[in-house]
Design an enzyme around this catalytic site. Sequence first.
Site, PDB file in Angstrom:
ATOM      1  N   CYS A 112       0.811  -1.219   0.000  1.00  0.00           N
ATOM      2  CA  CYS A 112       0.000   0.000   0.000  1.00  0.00           C
ATOM      3  C   CYS A 112       0.847   1.273   0.000  1.00  0.00           C
ATOM      4  O   CYS A 112       0.346   2.352  -0.293  1.00  0.00           O
ATOM      5  CB  CYS A 112      -0.951   0.000   1.191  1.00  0.00           C
ATOM      6  SG  CYS A 112      -2.062  -1.403   1.180  1.00  0.00           S
ATOM      7  N   HIS A 252      -3.383   7.251   2.341  1.00  0.00           N
ATOM      8  CA  HIS A 252      -3.779   5.942   1.822  1.00  0.00           C
ATOM      9  C   HIS A 252      -5.175   5.612   2.353  1.00  0.00           C
ATOM     10  O   HIS A 252      -5.450   5.764   3.538  1.00  0.00           O
ATOM     11  CB  HIS A 252      -2.767   4.894   2.280  1.00  0.00           C
ATOM     12  CG  HIS A 252      -3.200   3.495   2.037  1.00  0.00           C
ATOM     13  ND1 HIS A 252      -3.669   3.062   0.808  1.00  0.00           N
ATOM     14  CD2 HIS A 252      -3.245   2.410   2.855  1.00  0.00           C
ATOM     15  CE1 HIS A 252      -3.969   1.788   0.892  1.00  0.00           C
ATOM     16  NE2 HIS A 252      -3.739   1.358   2.118  1.00  0.00           N
ATOM     17  N   ASN A 282     -10.089  -0.336  -0.525  1.00  0.00           N
ATOM     18  CA  ASN A 282      -8.637  -0.202  -0.480  1.00  0.00           C
ATOM     19  C   ASN A 282      -8.045  -0.737  -1.786  1.00  0.00           C
ATOM     20  O   ASN A 282      -8.056  -1.940  -2.034  1.00  0.00           O
ATOM     21  CB  ASN A 282      -8.110  -0.990   0.726  1.00  0.00           C
ATOM     22  CG  ASN A 282      -6.602  -0.909   0.884  1.00  0.00           C
ATOM     23  OD1 ASN A 282      -5.902  -0.433  -0.008  1.00  0.00           O
ATOM     24  ND2 ASN A 282      -6.100  -1.373   2.009  1.00  0.00           N
TER      25      ASN A 282
HETATM   26  O1  UT7 Z   1      -3.711  -1.019   3.667  1.00  0.00           O
HETATM   27  C1  UT7 Z   1      -3.236  -1.725   4.764  1.00  0.00           C
HETATM   28  C2  UT7 Z   1      -3.922  -3.042   4.729  1.00  0.00           C
HETATM   29  N1  UT7 Z   1      -4.907  -3.390   5.629  1.00  0.00           N
HETATM   30  C3  UT7 Z   1      -5.601  -2.613   6.516  1.00  0.00           C
HETATM   31  O2  UT7 Z   1      -5.423  -1.461   6.659  1.00  0.00           O
HETATM   32  C4  UT7 Z   1      -6.627  -3.325   7.328  1.00  0.00           C
HETATM   33  C5  UT7 Z   1      -6.590  -2.911   8.754  1.00  0.00           C
HETATM   34  N2  UT7 Z   1      -7.613  -3.568   9.545  1.00  0.00           N
HETATM   35  C6  UT7 Z   1      -8.933  -3.333   9.431  1.00  0.00           C
HETATM   36  O3  UT7 Z   1      -9.352  -2.550   8.609  1.00  0.00           O
HETATM   37  C7  UT7 Z   1      -9.862  -4.015  10.405  1.00  0.00           C
HETATM   38  O4  UT7 Z   1      -9.092  -4.752  11.341  1.00  0.00           O
HETATM   39  C8  UT7 Z   1     -10.904  -4.941   9.748  1.00  0.00           C
HETATM   40  C9  UT7 Z   1     -11.926  -4.104   8.993  1.00  0.00           C
HETATM   41  C10 UT7 Z   1     -10.224  -5.910   8.797  1.00  0.00           C
HETATM   42  C11 UT7 Z   1     -11.650  -5.732  10.802  1.00  0.00           C
HETATM   43  O5  UT7 Z   1     -12.271  -4.865  11.726  1.00  0.00           O
HETATM   44  P1  UT7 Z   1     -12.098  -5.117  13.284  1.00  0.00           P
HETATM   45  O6  UT7 Z   1     -12.877  -4.078  13.956  1.00  0.00           O
HETATM   46  O7  UT7 Z   1     -10.637  -5.204  13.568  1.00  0.00           O
HETATM   47  O8  UT7 Z   1     -12.840  -6.486  13.482  1.00  0.00           O
HETATM   48  P2  UT7 Z   1     -12.255  -7.858  14.043  1.00  0.00           P
HETATM   49  O9  UT7 Z   1     -11.303  -8.463  13.066  1.00  0.00           O
HETATM   50  O10 UT7 Z   1     -11.799  -7.648  15.449  1.00  0.00           O
HETATM   51  O11 UT7 Z   1     -13.566  -8.742  14.049  1.00  0.00           O
HETATM   52  C12 UT7 Z   1     -14.656  -8.473  14.932  1.00  0.00           C
HETATM   53  C13 UT7 Z   1     -15.745  -9.508  14.693  1.00  0.00           C
HETATM   54  C14 UT7 Z   1     -15.233 -10.938  14.706  1.00  0.00           C
HETATM   55  O12 UT7 Z   1     -16.200 -11.746  15.341  1.00  0.00           O
HETATM   56  P3  UT7 Z   1     -15.984 -12.242  16.838  1.00  0.00           P
HETATM   57  O13 UT7 Z   1     -14.702 -13.030  16.818  1.00  0.00           O
HETATM   58  O14 UT7 Z   1     -15.904 -10.993  17.656  1.00  0.00           O
HETATM   59  O15 UT7 Z   1     -17.205 -13.087  17.080  1.00  0.00           O
HETATM   60  C15 UT7 Z   1     -15.139 -11.293  13.238  1.00  0.00           C
HETATM   61  O16 UT7 Z   1     -15.293 -12.677  13.002  1.00  0.00           O
HETATM   62  O17 UT7 Z   1     -16.328  -9.309  13.404  1.00  0.00           O
HETATM   63  C16 UT7 Z   1     -16.303 -10.535  12.669  1.00  0.00           C
HETATM   64  N3  UT7 Z   1     -16.129 -10.249  11.265  1.00  0.00           N
HETATM   65  C17 UT7 Z   1     -17.152  -9.959  10.424  1.00  0.00           C
HETATM   66  N4  UT7 Z   1     -18.474  -9.888  10.628  1.00  0.00           N
HETATM   67  C18 UT7 Z   1     -19.248  -9.562   9.569  1.00  0.00           C
HETATM   68  C19 UT7 Z   1     -14.974 -10.158  10.555  1.00  0.00           C
HETATM   69  N5  UT7 Z   1     -15.224  -9.861   9.285  1.00  0.00           N
HETATM   70  C20 UT7 Z   1     -16.553  -9.721   9.171  1.00  0.00           C
HETATM   71  C21 UT7 Z   1     -17.413  -9.408   8.104  1.00  0.00           C
HETATM   72  N6  UT7 Z   1     -18.745  -9.325   8.346  1.00  0.00           N
HETATM   73  N7  UT7 Z   1     -16.961  -9.142   6.874  1.00  0.00           N
END
Ligand code: UT7
Length: 325
Positions: A112, A252, A282
């Site tokens: 990125c 970004h 992204n």
């Molecule tokens: O450019 C650089 C590259 N990447 C990034 O910048 C990404 C950086 N990270 C993020 O943007 C975030 O961490 C995410 C958007 C990927 C995830 O958001 P989060 O608030 O960190 O959520 P999480 O991974 O802690 O997940 C929370 C819950 C989980 O359920 P449990 O374990 O709490 O029951 C996940 O399984 O949300 C669940 N979950 C979803 N639910 C519905 C994860 N993905 C999804 C989904 N839809 N697509």
Amino acid sequence: MKARIIGTGSYLPEEIRTNYDLEKMVDTNHDWIVARTGIVQRRIAGDDECTSDMATIAAQRALEMAGLTAEDIDLIVVGTITGDYPWPATGCLVQAKLGAKNAYAYDISAACSGFLYALSNANDFLMSGRGKRALVIGAETFSRIIDWTDRNTCILFGDGAGAVVLEAQEGDSGVLSCHLYSDGNYWELLHQPGFGAKNPASAAGIEAKLPFLRMEGNEVFKVAVRSLTKVSKEALAANGYTSADVGQFIPHQANLRILEATTKRLGLTSEQSFINVHKYGNTSGATIPIAIDEANRQGLLKEGTLILSAAFGGGFTWGSTLIRW
Ligand code: UT7
């Protein structure tokens, strides 16, 4: 003498994939995606479209704005990790498609942060006096390295390309500084395991989904906000400016929450911050040049406007640049 942006261009493929479309593909929903990422839709390249095709159109639009032809270009640098082929460089394919016969071309692999790394590289090239004009491109076809059954990653990414033409000019306008960093200790948090020398192509590798992106989103999130804030402050301090001097913050576009947290920590207002992540998701190395082109075409970038840009991505890699328009 400074490297000045004299043309911008971008290309987004036609197909729009909305959160509602994703609801039919994985166990997710529109409200969750908007609340956690700010993303509403993303663009997906057509079957006959690839990274070099999108990069070429973005470059042609930037050249048109600059009033130049491809033969006026001395260097082409493409920030991409989703090139058409592992090699040759997508930059070489773009060179051929443009007919930029006086340029040499290559790719930069910084995920990125690819566009900012490429911009810094081209800036050094121009400031060294080796050439007069460079095309700097960020282009990605992430849809081809996404596991569309993995809800943790498939909601985030999209395809697209952006380009700028840089020209060495007398005066105070142009690239003021570039600060770049890497920390390879974090490589595993965001990577594509196959296929390369470590995990060469095999049927077992396909079975194990090695060609698809892997990410520990939570961990990436935390380091991203910290690093983007620090490297943005560094850019301002190095040039004797404060947040109040910034005309447009064009970071970004990974996740609206990362953007808002960074903007707040930098003491910037929402008016100063350019956001289009809701429309495209992204697009990795392409987000910043696409956003610069949109801001430019919307008339937000006027002569003298101070533009702060910062990126963070796999590697880890991160960096910032300050540009006077
Ligand atoms: O450019 C650089 C590259 N990447 C990034 O910048 C990404 C950086 N990270 C993020 O943007 C975030 O961490 C995410 C958007 C990927 C995830 O958001 P989060 O608030 O960190 O959520 P999480 O991974 O802690 O997940 C929370 C819950 C989980 O359920 P449990 O374990 O709490 O029951 C996940 O399984 O949300 C669940 N979950 C979803 N639910 C519905 C994860 N993905 C999804 C989904 N839809 N697509």
